[in-house]
Each structure stands twice: as structure tokens, then as C-alpha cells.
Design a protein around this motif. Structure first.
Motif: not given
Ligand code: NCD
Length: 335
Positions: A158, A191, A245
Motif C-alpha cells: 500500500h 500491506r 490493525r
Molecule cells: C489500511 C488498508 O486498507 O490497508 N487502511 C488504510 O488504507 N488507511 C489498513 C487497514 O485496513 O488496517
């Protein structure tokens, strides 16, 4: 303050933060797929560019992508990432198409690639893609001429989240080099962890990953990170703690006994903050689960920059769109 932080001591001191075209020197490629593939100079360039976009020059910025079309292609839920990509594209003057698979012809059997090719035929110059399958953005680059930006592909990467985390660190700590950054939580399915590791290591940080044994792949040490299963032990040495998370949606069951047990061992709460350096920086990509990975008083406390991260997401995504779409498009048939 943020501009100075990135330009003077944070990334490399030589470039005038107000000069957008020079800020991007070092950027390579017309896609943003992952931080693994980007050289440190490209990471520095996008951070400098993001920092430039913090300047209040909205009228000027609003001409940059005038006439371009950005398509948000999201196959997973999102609050921050999707909204900030849309806003970023609009701030640069682009038109934005919000695609959702529900209600589309995918329900009639149209493939993912065909769907994307049709959106390109309608004029998409860039596709921002979030998908549960790792490698989906890379696949799209084989079939489209448009720029492709990865907004999260399964548990792979990400990149814009990694970059906005690093920008927030730079703003607060004025450097990345030599800092000790701990990523706490579900490293296996995150990610965000992977993009943080690549980005932070390339800029010279020391990275520790901390969590239960079942949520840390042992091979991750090949990326040059330290592994810990004892948060209380590592916390006193950390300059930054990035709280991830638990990705229940990607896990098979039984990876840890209970939420209660997880909270007891890994929740960053007031007791653990008392073990940390007084100026430790608390980050979390969101969404946060209050009382599971982080206690409310820490999430809202003086060391937390969780909402600044969200704000930084906007300028990082402006920088990503600007740098990827600013490159000349290849002609039909070229790789
Ligand atoms: C994250 C994701 O979607 O990977 N959130 C985000 O983009 N801010 C992290 C997550 O979902 O815990």
C-alpha cells in the motif's frame, strides 16, 4: 514547518521546496505499484513533491491535471484512501470517475481486465486500484496505457500509505535516517507493514516488527528487520510506533487465543506509554479499533499524529498522481 522538515534535514537538503518541478527530480516510472521497486531517490522525490503540495497555492495546483481523467477502481472498502485519491485528483483539476464493482457489468461476467480496458477507452489517464488479490495493479500495467497507482493489493503493498506514514515521521522527527520504528500487530496480513518496511529501510531507519508469533512471517527478517514478540521489551528504544490493525478479514481463525489476550500483550495503552520515550511518535494507518490495538487515551493523546497522517494522505496522493501522470504516455503497442 513541514516543507523545511522534508527539505532541510529529512530527505536531502538541496532542493527548494517551493519549486514543484525540481522537487520531483529522482522520480522514475509512470506507475506507483510498490515501494520495493522504487529507488530511494524516487521515494525522496515523491516526499518532496508531497511537501510542496502543502503550500496553499490551490489556484495554481488546480491547472496541473486539467482535462485528465482519474478512475478510482476499488474492489475493497475504503474511507481514507478512496476519499483522499478523489480529492487529490480534483485539487489538481482532473475529472474523477468512481467505479464500484457492484452495479457494474462485472455481474454479467465481464472480467476485471476487460472492465479496466473499457474505462480506459472512456478516457481514463490513470487508474487507482484497490483489490484483494496481490499483484492486481501490476497485471493492469500489462493491459493498459494509463498510469496505474496501487491503493492496496491484498497483503502485498500500500505504497501511498507507507509514504504518508514516512512524511508524518519527517514532519515530526525531522529525519528518518537512524530512527528506530516499531510496527506492531498483524504483520503477516498487512500491506501497510510491507510498504513501511521498504520505504523506511531505503531511507535509513531501523525497523522492528512486533506481534504474536502467528502474525509475523519468519522470512520477514530477510527484509532486514528485527523481530520481537515482546512489546514491553522493545517499546523503550522506539522513536516511532506504528500500530497496525488485526486484519480479521484476511485471517484464517485461531491465529491468537482471544482479543482479550491480544490486548493484554500488544495494545498500546497508558501503561505501555509510560515505558516509552516521552516524545515517541504514535501512528496508525486506520481504521483503528479502540481498546484492541490502541487505547482511546493513546489514540487521542499528545504523542498521536493519527489524523495528521490522514491529512498527509491528501498531498502524498496529489504527488503520486502528478508524478505518474506527468510522464509522457507511451504510444499504442509499446511496453
Ligand atoms: C489500511 C488498508 O486498507 O490497508 N487502511 C488504510 O488504507 N488507511 C489498513 C487497514 O485496513 O488496517
Amino acid at each position: 514547518m513541514p516543507q523545511e522538515a522534508v527539505f532541510s534535514s529529512g530527505v536531502d537538503g538541496m532542493v527548494d521546496s517551493k519549486d514543484l518541478s525540481r522537487a520531483g527530480i529522482g522520480w522514475v516510472g509512470r506507475h506507483l505499484l510498490d515501494l520495493e521497486e522504487k529507488p530511494p531517490e524516487a521515494i525522496q522525490a515523491i516526499l518532496r513533491t508531497a511537501s510542496c503540495f502543502k503550500e496553499d497555492r490551490d489556484l495554481e495546483w488546480s491547472q496541473i491535471l486539467r482535462g485528465k481523467v482519474v478512475c478510482n477502481l476499488f474492489f475493497e472498502d475504503s474511507t481514507r484512501t478512496r476519499t483522499s485519491f478523489s480529492l487529490a485528483a480534483r485539487k489538481l483539476g482532473a475529472n474523477v470517475v468512481e467505479f464500484t464493482s457492484r452495479g457494474s457489468s462485472m455481474s454479467k461476467g465481464e472480467s476485471f481486465v476487460d472492465t479496466a480496458r473499457n474505462l480506459e477507452a472512456l478516457g481514463a489517464d490513470a487508474v487507482v486500484v484497490r483489490h484483494h488479490t496481490p499483484g492486481t495493479p501490476h497485471l493492469l500495467t500489462k493491459h493498459l496505457r494509463a498510469s496505474v497507482i496501487n491503493a492496496g493489493d491484498g497483503a502485498h503493498e500500500h505504497p501511498t500509505q507507507g509514504l504518508l506514514d514516512i512524511l508524518t515521521i519527517l514532519e515530526v522527527k525531522k529525519r528518518v535516517d537512524g530512527l528506530k520504528v516499531c510496527l506492531v500487530g498483524d504483520i503477516s496480513h498487512s500491506r501497510v507493514a510491507r510498504s513501511n518496511i521498504w520505504g523506511l529501510k531505503k531511507l535509513g531507519a531501523q525497523v522492528v516488527v512486533c506481534g504474536p508469533k502467528t502474525l509475523i512471517p519468519p522470512q520477514i527478517s530477510h527484509l532486514g528487520v528485527q523481530i520481537s514478540h515482546d512489546l514491553d521489551e522493545v517499546i523503550p528504544e522506539c522513536d516511532v510506533i506504528n500500530i497496525l490493525r488485526i486484519q480479521f478479514e484476511r485471517q484464517r481463525t485461531g491465529l491468537f487465543p482471544s482479543i482479550r489476550e491480544y490486548r493484554h500483550l500488544f495494545c498500546v495503552d497508558a501503561r505501555r506509554m509510560a515505558l516509552a520515550k516521552p516524545d515517541v511518535l504514535i501512528l496508525a494507518p486506520g481504521p483503528i479499533n479502540r481498546g484492541v490495538e490502541i487505547s482511546p487515551e493513546v489514540a487521542d493523546g499528545p504523542n498521536s499524529r493519527i489524523l495528521d497522517q490522514v491529512t498527509n494522505g491528501l498531498v502524498v496522493r496529489m504527488a503520486g498522481l502528478y508524478l505518474t501522470m506527468g510522464q509522457p504516455r507511451p504510444t499504442e503497442g509499446s511496453p
